[in-house]
Design a protein around this motif. Structure first.
Motif, PDB file in Angstrom:
ATOM      1  N   THR A   1       0.824  -1.217   0.000  1.00 47.29           N
ATOM      2  CA  THR A   1       0.000   0.000   0.000  1.00 47.29           C
ATOM      3  C   THR A   1       0.855   1.262   0.000  1.00 47.29           C
ATOM      4  OG1 THR A   1      -0.070   0.131   2.404  1.00 47.29           O
ATOM      5  CG2 THR A   1      -1.782  -1.185   1.332  1.00 47.29           C
ATOM      6  N   PHE A   2       0.218   2.362  -0.369  1.00 47.98           N
ATOM      7  CA  PHE A   2       0.901   3.655  -0.317  1.00 47.98           C
ATOM      8  C   PHE A   2       1.344   3.965   1.106  1.00 47.98           C
ATOM      9  CE2 PHE A   2      -1.187   4.546  -4.398  1.00 47.98           C
ATOM     10  CZ  PHE A   2      -0.115   5.104  -5.071  1.00 47.98           C
ATOM     11  N   ARG A   3       0.547   3.538   2.080  1.00 47.57           N
ATOM     12  CA  ARG A   3       0.910   3.814   3.463  1.00 47.57           C
ATOM     13  C   ARG A   3       2.250   3.142   3.820  1.00 47.57           C
ATOM     14  NH1 ARG A   3      -1.910   5.533   7.630  1.00 47.57           N
ATOM     15  NH2 ARG A   3      -3.889   5.132   6.591  1.00 47.57           N
ATOM     16  N   GLU A   4       2.386   1.889   3.409  1.00 50.08           N
ATOM     17  CA  GLU A   4       3.642   1.190   3.697  1.00 50.08           C
ATOM     18  C   GLU A   4       4.822   1.913   3.042  1.00 50.08           C
ATOM     19  OE1 GLU A   4       3.208  -3.455   3.912  1.00 50.08           O
ATOM     20  OE2 GLU A   4       1.649  -2.667   2.599  1.00 50.08           O
ATOM     21  N   LEU A   5       4.590   2.340   1.830  1.00 50.81           N
ATOM     22  CA  LEU A   5       5.638   3.036   1.104  1.00 50.81           C
ATOM     23  C   LEU A   5       5.991   4.342   1.815  1.00 50.81           C
ATOM     24  CD1 LEU A   5       6.814   1.763  -1.315  1.00 50.81           C
ATOM     25  CD2 LEU A   5       5.239   3.010  -2.773  1.00 50.81           C
ATOM     26  N   TRP A   6       4.958   5.052   2.228  1.00 52.19           N
ATOM     27  CA  TRP A   6       5.192   6.354   2.860  1.00 52.19           C
ATOM     28  C   TRP A   6       5.900   6.185   4.199  1.00 52.19           C
ATOM     29  CZ3 TRP A   6       3.547   8.753   7.391  1.00 52.19           C
ATOM     30  CH2 TRP A   6       3.851  10.125   7.463  1.00 52.19           C
ATOM     31  N   GLU A   7       5.424   5.229   4.977  1.00 55.35           N
ATOM     32  CA  GLU A   7       6.047   5.026   6.289  1.00 55.35           C
ATOM     33  C   GLU A   7       7.504   4.591   6.152  1.00 55.35           C
ATOM     34  OE1 GLU A   7       3.441   2.339   8.303  1.00 55.35           O
ATOM     35  OE2 GLU A   7       2.067   3.933   8.935  1.00 55.35           O
ATOM     36  N   ALA A   8       7.764   3.762   5.159  1.00 52.61           N
ATOM     37  CA  ALA A   8       9.139   3.342   4.940  1.00 52.61           C
ATOM     38  C   ALA A   8       9.999   4.539   4.524  1.00 52.61           C
ATOM     39  CB  ALA A   8       9.199   2.253   3.873  1.00 52.61           C
ATOM     40  N   ALA A   9       9.427   5.362   3.658  1.00 60.04           N
ATOM     41  CA  ALA A   9      10.168   6.554   3.223  1.00 60.04           C
ATOM     42  C   ALA A   9      10.454   7.451   4.423  1.00 60.04           C
ATOM     43  CB  ALA A   9       9.375   7.309   2.162  1.00 60.04           C
ATOM     44  N   LEU A  10       9.496   7.546   5.322  1.00 62.28           N
ATOM     45  CA  LEU A  10       9.675   8.369   6.517  1.00 62.28           C
ATOM     46  C   LEU A  10      10.873   7.865   7.326  1.00 62.28           C
ATOM     47  CD1 LEU A  10       8.334  10.717   8.089  1.00 62.28           C
ATOM     48  CD2 LEU A  10       7.078   8.995   9.396  1.00 62.28           C
ATOM     49  N   VAL A  11      10.852   6.588   7.619  1.00 59.49           N
ATOM     50  CA  VAL A  11      11.940   5.996   8.401  1.00 59.49           C
ATOM     51  C   VAL A  11      13.286   6.222   7.717  1.00 59.49           C
ATOM     52  CG1 VAL A  11      12.940   3.799   9.131  1.00 59.49           C
ATOM     53  CG2 VAL A  11      10.515   4.265   9.540  1.00 59.49           C
ATOM     54  N   LEU A  12      13.317   5.939   6.422  1.00 61.89           N
ATOM     55  CA  LEU A  12      14.585   5.973   5.710  1.00 61.89           C
ATOM     56  C   LEU A  12      15.090   7.396   5.514  1.00 61.89           C
ATOM     57  CD1 LEU A  12      13.662   3.164   3.210  1.00 61.89           C
ATOM     58  CD2 LEU A  12      15.599   3.095   4.798  1.00 61.89           C
ATOM     59  N   ASP A  13      14.203   8.288   5.115  1.00 63.07           N
ATOM     60  CA  ASP A  13      14.638   9.658   4.852  1.00 63.07           C
ATOM     61  C   ASP A  13      15.064  10.354   6.147  1.00 63.07           C
ATOM     62  OD1 ASP A  13      13.868   9.072   2.297  1.00 63.07           O
ATOM     63  OD2 ASP A  13      12.975  11.029   1.921  1.00 63.07           O
ATOM     64  N   LEU A  14      14.346  10.092   7.236  1.00 64.58           N
ATOM     65  CA  LEU A  14      14.742  10.711   8.502  1.00 64.58           C
ATOM     66  C   LEU A  14      16.116  10.190   8.936  1.00 64.58           C
ATOM     67  CD1 LEU A  14      11.444  10.819  10.601  1.00 64.58           C
ATOM     68  CD2 LEU A  14      12.516  12.597   9.207  1.00 64.58           C
ATOM     69  N   GLY A  15      16.305   8.898   8.796  1.00 61.54           N
ATOM     70  CA  GLY A  15      17.605   8.341   9.153  1.00 61.54           C
ATOM     71  C   GLY A  15      18.713   8.882   8.278  1.00 61.54           C
ATOM     72  N   ALA A  16      18.432   8.962   7.003  1.00 57.59           N
ATOM     73  CA  ALA A  16      19.469   9.392   6.067  1.00 57.59           C
ATOM     74  C   ALA A  16      19.841  10.849   6.283  1.00 57.59           C
ATOM     75  CB  ALA A  16      18.994   9.181   4.629  1.00 57.59           C
ATOM     76  N   VAL A  17      18.839  11.673   6.538  1.00 57.31           N
ATOM     77  CA  VAL A  17      19.126  13.103   6.648  1.00 57.31           C
ATOM     78  C   VAL A  17      19.950  13.385   7.901  1.00 57.31           C
ATOM     79  CG1 VAL A  17      17.173  14.017   7.975  1.00 57.31           C
ATOM     80  CG2 VAL A  17      18.099  15.321   6.059  1.00 57.31           C
ATOM     81  N   GLU A  18      19.731  12.611   8.944  1.00 61.72           N
ATOM     82  CA  GLU A  18      20.551  12.756  10.150  1.00 61.72           C
ATOM     83  C   GLU A  18      22.016  12.464   9.833  1.00 61.72           C
ATOM     84  OE1 GLU A  18      18.188  11.835  14.298  1.00 61.72           O
ATOM     85  OE2 GLU A  18      18.974  10.162  13.129  1.00 61.72           O
ATOM     86  N   GLN A  19      22.218  11.367   9.148  1.00 60.01           N
ATOM     87  CA  GLN A  19      23.592  11.007   8.818  1.00 60.01           C
ATOM     88  C   GLN A  19      24.199  11.980   7.829  1.00 60.01           C
ATOM     89  OE1 GLN A  19      24.505   6.998   8.163  1.00 60.01           O
ATOM     90  NE2 GLN A  19      23.390   6.310   9.978  1.00 60.01           N
ATOM     91  N   ALA A  20      23.374  12.467   6.937  1.00 56.04           N
ATOM     92  CA  ALA A  20      23.876  13.455   5.983  1.00 56.04           C
ATOM     93  C   ALA A  20      24.370  14.689   6.730  1.00 56.04           C
ATOM     94  CB  ALA A  20      22.794  13.829   4.982  1.00 56.04           C
ATOM     95  N   ALA A  21      23.641  15.070   7.785  1.00 55.92           N
ATOM     96  CA  ALA A  21      24.028  16.254   8.555  1.00 55.92           C
ATOM     97  C   ALA A  21      25.371  16.036   9.247  1.00 55.92           C
ATOM     98  CB  ALA A  21      22.956  16.575   9.590  1.00 55.92           C
ATOM     99  N   LEU A  22      25.693  14.803   9.528  1.00 55.28           N
ATOM    100  CA  LEU A  22      26.960  14.521  10.194  1.00 55.28           C
ATOM    101  C   LEU A  22      28.103  14.406   9.196  1.00 55.28           C
ATOM    102  CD1 LEU A  22      25.665  11.765  12.647  1.00 55.28           C
ATOM    103  CD2 LEU A  22      26.135  14.176  13.160  1.00 55.28           C
ATOM    104  N   ARG A  23      27.778  14.126   7.968  1.00 52.04           N
ATOM    105  CA  ARG A  23      28.806  13.610   7.080  1.00 52.04           C
ATOM    106  C   ARG A  23      28.919  14.284   5.722  1.00 52.04           C
ATOM    107  NH1 ARG A  23      28.025   7.623   7.644  1.00 52.04           N
ATOM    108  NH2 ARG A  23      29.028   7.886   9.671  1.00 52.04           N
TER     109      ARG A  23
ATOM    110  N   ARG B   1      16.487   2.564   0.002  1.00 55.44           N
ATOM    111  CA  ARG B   1      15.587   3.640  -0.356  1.00 55.44           C
ATOM    112  C   ARG B   1      14.911   3.445  -1.708  1.00 55.44           C
ATOM    113  NH1 ARG B   1      14.722   8.728  -2.980  1.00 55.44           N
ATOM    114  NH2 ARG B   1      15.984   8.050  -4.724  1.00 55.44           N
ATOM    115  N   GLU B   2      15.611   2.800  -2.613  1.00 57.48           N
ATOM    116  CA  GLU B   2      15.127   2.749  -3.998  1.00 57.48           C
ATOM    117  C   GLU B   2      13.622   2.501  -4.127  1.00 57.48           C
ATOM    118  OE1 GLU B   2      16.792   3.660  -6.484  1.00 57.48           O
ATOM    119  OE2 GLU B   2      18.910   3.272  -6.197  1.00 57.48           O
ATOM    120  N   PRO B   3      13.109   1.428  -3.516  1.00 56.97           N
ATOM    121  CA  PRO B   3      11.671   1.200  -3.722  1.00 56.97           C
ATOM    122  C   PRO B   3      10.824   2.313  -3.117  1.00 56.97           C
ATOM    123  CG  PRO B   3      12.562  -0.330  -2.106  1.00 56.97           C
ATOM    124  CD  PRO B   3      13.720   0.391  -2.690  1.00 56.97           C
ATOM    125  N   ALA B   4      11.237   2.825  -1.960  1.00 57.43           N
ATOM    126  CA  ALA B   4      10.459   3.887  -1.329  1.00 57.43           C
ATOM    127  C   ALA B   4      10.511   5.155  -2.175  1.00 57.43           C
ATOM    128  CB  ALA B   4      10.989   4.160   0.068  1.00 57.43           C
TER     129      ALA B   4
END
Lengths: 258, 258
Positions: A101-123, A173-176
DNA sequence: ACCAATTTGTCCGTATGTATG
DNA sequence: TCATACATACGGACAAATTGG
């Protein structure tokens, strides 16, 4: 059942074409054959394995599909480097077939993008920051051409993952990422406030990364994604509906040599 | 260059075996052929497509490799359902070939597990909670058999994702899940405190999920993963080293019929 | 439990188109 | 331009495995 003592295990020889594929795969994954190197002609493989051409070809097709071997412009076999896009299209297909579902996709994107942006800020490096800036500039210039904006938006999120410097996350991230494709275009078309808000968010997140402020980056990424979700609901779509086959483009057809 | 007017585009037919694969793939992804249904014999396909059997077989091999068609016990072709494990092994192989580091794997696991455990806390059903409990009980009983413990630990983390009810995250986790395999076994073997701490963490996280307390679940999951990392460093391993080929088991060889 | 029909796995030989030197 | 090497595709064949009577 016979009375003879059963001392021996059953011999179950794998079909020859699988043995061919497995043997070549092993050479590649063990590093003895390196990407880019030629694998040799089919005739040579026939000689080495002592099996028929057809058998070799069947094995090759499997490795070709897996991306472990490629054919160059002259159809000669070379060792390939299974790249993410190839895997991504398969993952996408699997997700569609499983009626995610779109919800699964969105929630996964949320988890992944939030995690990635934190690391991006460090690196993040100056180079990746420059890429993020350049992307935003192009997005601002593309206003009106929704297809281009969506393209750039997808690319921007990809750049965040690149800035995070984590290839596992990048692959995950690719599928999300396919969340952004047609639905986003609809949102931008119909919701006037969507584009300025998108650009504002990209600006703020990029600045937070520049300031090395993971919390701020995370916060704005969260708002950004919730914005998308509100837009999705605003245009009358249902988050709990499975993503459609629109997202699928035939992969086999795309295997043609270019 | 000839003087004849160039009115026609170049015709570039895809190879026949690709057309065969693409045609069948389209029938599947469009839903006209549903998983489990028989695809028909090779001879039948030869008739329909009007190509040679070798050609059909090459096309089939590709679809087989992609998991879109399978051969049942009698080697007849049936429509398959590309499942995650298949993709996971492919992703794993790609990551190893790209020489991804343990750090990337660990950081990705951090992002994914923290996200998943939060959603699990919001969404877990009594059934999935029971599975988590049962797993912990078995883990406690398995003390001493490190291989079994590692197996159960991997399974427990998988259950958290299952409890989160998000198949996209589940798929994304697969490669990060391989973090747990050989390194974890080493840690458990050499660090005496590791097992009790692991079991304690699993308990606390499961309880937090039961109490529907995402923050608490997240906190303990974070500690749990940092514990792993400390153990990893304690046994003298370098986080920035690429994961080895030990993690690779031949996938082609595993395609044998069982 | 046996037999006949079907189907897959493998092989051989050959013709054709195309890329490279 | 021509010759060579190679991949693609075809037709036919047979043994082994599997199925269904």
């Amino acid at each position: 059942m016979s009375d003879i003592a059963e001392k021996f295990e059953r011999i179950n020889p794998a079909p020859a074409y699988l043995q061919v594929a497995a043997a070549i795969e092993k050479e590649i994954t063990s590093g003895r054959l390196r990407p880019g190197e030629p694998l040799g002609t089919e005739a040579a493989l026939v000689k080495q394995f002592g099996v028929n051409r057809s058998t070799v070809r069947e094995g090759i097709r499997m490795l070709e599909q897996a991306g472990l071997v490629q054919r160059d412009s002259s159809r000669r076999l070379t060792i390939g480097f299974p790249h993410y896009e190839r895997l991504a299209s398969r993952m996408t297909r699997a997700l569609v077939l499983h009626e995610v579902t779109f919800r699964e996709l969105w929630e996964a994107a949320l988890v992944l993008d939030l995690g990635a942006v934190e690391q991006a800020a460090l690196r993040a490096t100056p180079e990746t920051l420059a890429e993020l800036d350049a992307n935003i500039a192009r997005t601002e210039a593309a206003a009106g051409d929704w297809t281009a904006v969506v393209e750039l938006d997808t690319q921007w999120h990809g750049l965040v993952f690149k800035a995070a410097g984590n290839r596992v996350l990048q692959l995950a991230r690719e599928p999300a990422g396919l969340l952004n494709l047609p639905a986003t275009e609809l949102i931008l078309e119909r919701v006037t406030a969507a584009l300025p808000r998108l650009i504002d968010a990209h600006h703020r997140i990029t600045d937070a990364i520049r300031k090395r402020d993971p919390a701020e980056a995370r916060l704005w990424m969260k708002r950004h994604l919730h914005d998308w979700r509100r837009g999705f609901e605003r245009i009358g779509k249902d988050l709990d509906r499975p993503i459609d086959q629109v997202y699928l483009q035939s992969t086999a057809a795309n295997e043609r040599r270019r």
